[in-house]
Design an enzyme around this catalytic site. Structure first.
Site, PDB file in Angstrom:
ATOM      1  N   ASP A 227      -6.118  -4.802   0.190  1.00 38.87           N
ATOM      2  CA  ASP A 227      -7.212  -5.017   1.152  1.00 38.87           C
ATOM      3  C   ASP A 227      -7.874  -6.378   0.918  1.00 38.87           C
ATOM      4  O   ASP A 227      -8.580  -6.887   1.786  1.00 38.87           O
ATOM      5  CB  ASP A 227      -8.305  -3.950   0.976  1.00 38.87           C
ATOM      6  CG  ASP A 227      -7.835  -2.551   1.346  1.00 38.87           C
ATOM      7  OD1 ASP A 227      -7.321  -2.387   2.454  1.00 38.87           O
ATOM      8  OD2 ASP A 227      -7.980  -1.633   0.506  1.00 38.87           O
TER       9      ASP A 227
ATOM     10  N   GLU B 153       0.805  -1.220   0.000  1.00 38.28           N
ATOM     11  CA  GLU B 153       0.000   0.000   0.000  1.00 38.28           C
ATOM     12  C   GLU B 153       0.839   1.273   0.000  1.00 38.28           C
ATOM     13  O   GLU B 153       0.613   2.172  -0.810  1.00 38.28           O
ATOM     14  CB  GLU B 153      -0.942   0.025   1.213  1.00 38.28           C
ATOM     15  CG  GLU B 153      -1.790   1.285   1.239  1.00 38.28           C
ATOM     16  CD  GLU B 153      -2.836   1.315   2.333  1.00 38.28           C
ATOM     17  OE1 GLU B 153      -2.758   0.503   3.281  1.00 38.28           O
ATOM     18  OE2 GLU B 153      -3.734   2.166   2.247  1.00 38.28           O
TER      19      GLU B 153
ATOM     20  N   ASP C 110      -0.806  -5.132   3.023  1.00 38.82           N
ATOM     21  CA  ASP C 110      -1.382  -3.935   3.667  1.00 38.82           C
ATOM     22  C   ASP C 110      -0.792  -3.896   5.086  1.00 38.82           C
ATOM     23  O   ASP C 110      -1.147  -4.719   5.926  1.00 38.82           O
ATOM     24  CB  ASP C 110      -2.912  -4.050   3.705  1.00 38.82           C
ATOM     25  CG  ASP C 110      -3.583  -2.750   4.108  1.00 38.82           C
ATOM     26  OD1 ASP C 110      -2.894  -1.881   4.686  1.00 38.82           O
ATOM     27  OD2 ASP C 110      -4.796  -2.618   3.858  1.00 38.82           O
TER      28      ASP C 110
ATOM     29  N   ILE D 136      -0.960  -1.742   7.682  1.00 40.72           N
ATOM     30  CA  ILE D 136      -2.009  -1.531   8.698  1.00 40.72           C
ATOM     31  C   ILE D 136      -3.314  -1.384   7.936  1.00 40.72           C
ATOM     32  O   ILE D 136      -3.487  -0.434   7.159  1.00 40.72           O
ATOM     33  CB  ILE D 136      -1.791  -0.257   9.548  1.00 40.72           C
ATOM     34  CG1 ILE D 136      -0.455  -0.290  10.274  1.00 40.72           C
ATOM     35  CG2 ILE D 136      -2.942  -0.100  10.545  1.00 40.72           C
ATOM     36  CD1 ILE D 136      -0.209   0.923  11.184  1.00 40.72           C
ATOM     37  N   ASP D 137      -4.219  -2.294   8.128  1.00 39.11           N
ATOM     38  CA  ASP D 137      -5.545  -2.116   7.556  1.00 39.11           C
ATOM     39  C   ASP D 137      -6.458  -1.631   8.669  1.00 39.11           C
ATOM     40  O   ASP D 137      -6.655  -2.328   9.670  1.00 39.11           O
ATOM     41  CB  ASP D 137      -6.072  -3.417   6.941  1.00 39.11           C
ATOM     42  CG  ASP D 137      -7.399  -3.138   6.271  1.00 39.11           C
ATOM     43  OD1 ASP D 137      -7.427  -2.247   5.403  1.00 39.11           O
ATOM     44  OD2 ASP D 137      -8.403  -3.758   6.644  1.00 39.11           O
TER      45      ASP D 137
ATOM     46  N   THR E 256      -6.152   2.087   9.214  1.00 39.08           N
ATOM     47  CA  THR E 256      -5.285   3.172   9.699  1.00 39.08           C
ATOM     48  C   THR E 256      -6.084   4.254  10.409  1.00 39.08           C
ATOM     49  O   THR E 256      -5.652   4.786  11.438  1.00 39.08           O
ATOM     50  CB  THR E 256      -4.462   3.765   8.537  1.00 39.08           C
ATOM     51  OG1 THR E 256      -3.593   2.741   8.056  1.00 39.08           O
ATOM     52  CG2 THR E 256      -3.633   4.959   8.982  1.00 39.08           C
TER      53      THR E 256
END
Ligand SMILES: Nc1ncnc2c1ncn2[C@@H]1O[C@H](CO)[C@@H](O)[C@H]1OP(=O)(O)O
Ligand SMILES: [Mg+2]
Ligand SMILES: [Mg+2]
Length: 290
Positions: free
Chosen positions: A233, A83, A103, A105-106, A108
């Site tokens: 994602d 990402e 990803d 941190i999904d 954020t």
């Protein structure tokens, strides 16, 4: 039970060609999760990306760099889609080479607000086919894994989707996406309204697409849809849902295109088709054309 790499490996017996990669993904997701858990309650430096609602922190960058540098050391010929690299201009191209889709941190925005629904997501594709996915719920210490042909698990518990086919009995999950211009918002709200008119039991927005998709894989929700989510994602969660017996498809009702920024997922094909038919398209472009 606390997740561990060994527990995840034990849940999927038999050696496969990508076992070493899977183990590396599990270990790195747990390590990244520890960093994110600690950082959740600390002061953060927050910047915006494509819009005022599209956030990034130094922890997103730190975790992404950690995961990629460790994987690159072990698997130097592999490719990466991630990402924050994409946000800095790296192209998202899925070739036939082994490719990690990350990803860091999904959720954020949740992370920034200390709302404890945040995950690390690591997917892996070979020959443009998804081989495995690892998603770690950082605060609840739940490790979701799915490996093609070998089932999906949360820690050591096997996952199974809901068998619901009736939209009027469904709990549906979605995410809002970054675009907040009036036309996009109108379409977003009217899609939600259509599902509520169809008498869905509820529509939920939890702030993390990957964890919403894990809830679907667990049978805790019946369907998920979103316009504007990215391949990072979706990659890991797609394997987990399919291995839990669920369907992941395009919002047109056709096959999933990982780069198309649109998805409908459900426990059953009937439910997925009902959601797809109810939705109006919101155009977010494609990941591989940015
Ligand atoms: N550009 C974007 N801005 C905000 N959220 C985005 C987004 N693209 C995808 N999402 C995802 O939609 C959900 C809620 O916003 C999150 O899973 C978030 O992922 P992220 O936290 O990794 O950005
Ligand atoms: Mg995300
Ligand atoms: Mg992210």
């Amino acid at each position: 039970m606390k997740p561990s790499g060994e527990a995840a490996a034990a849940a999927a017996p038999g050696a496969g060609p990508w076992d070493e990669c899977f183990e590396a993904a599990v270990q790195l997701a747990l390590r990244a999760g520890q960093i994110i858990r600690k950082a959740l309650t600390e002061e953060k430096r927050v910047s915006t990306k494509t819009s005022a609602a599209d956030l990034v922190t130094e922890t997103d960058h730190l975790v992404e760099n950690l995961i990629i540098s460790e994987l690159r050391k072990r698997f130097p010929s592999h490719r990466f889609i991630a990402e924050e690299a994409a946000a800095s201009g790296a192209k998202c191209v899925l070739t036939r080479s082994p490719t990690w889709i990350i990803d860091p941190i999904d959720g954020t925005c949740n992370f920034v607000h200390r709302f404890p629904t945040v995950a690390v997501s690591i997917g892996f594709a070979v020959h443009q086919e998804l081989e495995f996915g690892v998603i770690y719920h950082c605060t609840e210490e739940r490790l979701y894994t799915g490996r093609r042909g070998r089932g999906a698990f949360c820690n050591s518990q096997r996952l199974q989707v809901s068998r619901e086919t009736d939209l009027s009995k469904a709990l549906v999950l979605t995410e809002i996406g970054p675009k907040r211009d009036p036309a996009t918002l109108k379409l977003f709200l009217s899609n939600m309204e259509r599902l509520l008119h169809a008498k869905a039991h509820g529509v939920r927005v939890i702030g993390s697409s990957t964890l919403a998709l894990c809830h679907l894989a667990s049978g805790a929700a019946d369907a998920y849809y979103q316009f504007g989510l990215h391949c990072w994602d979706l990659a890991a969660a797609t394997v987990i849902i399919r291995e839990a017996g669920g369907i992941v498809m395009d919002t047109s009702g056709g096959p999933l295109d990982l780069m198309s920024c649109r998805v409908v997922a459900a426990g059953t094909r009937e439910m997925a088709m009902l959601i797809a038919q109810a939705l109006q398209t919101i155009n977010y472009g494609r990941d591989d054309e940015k």
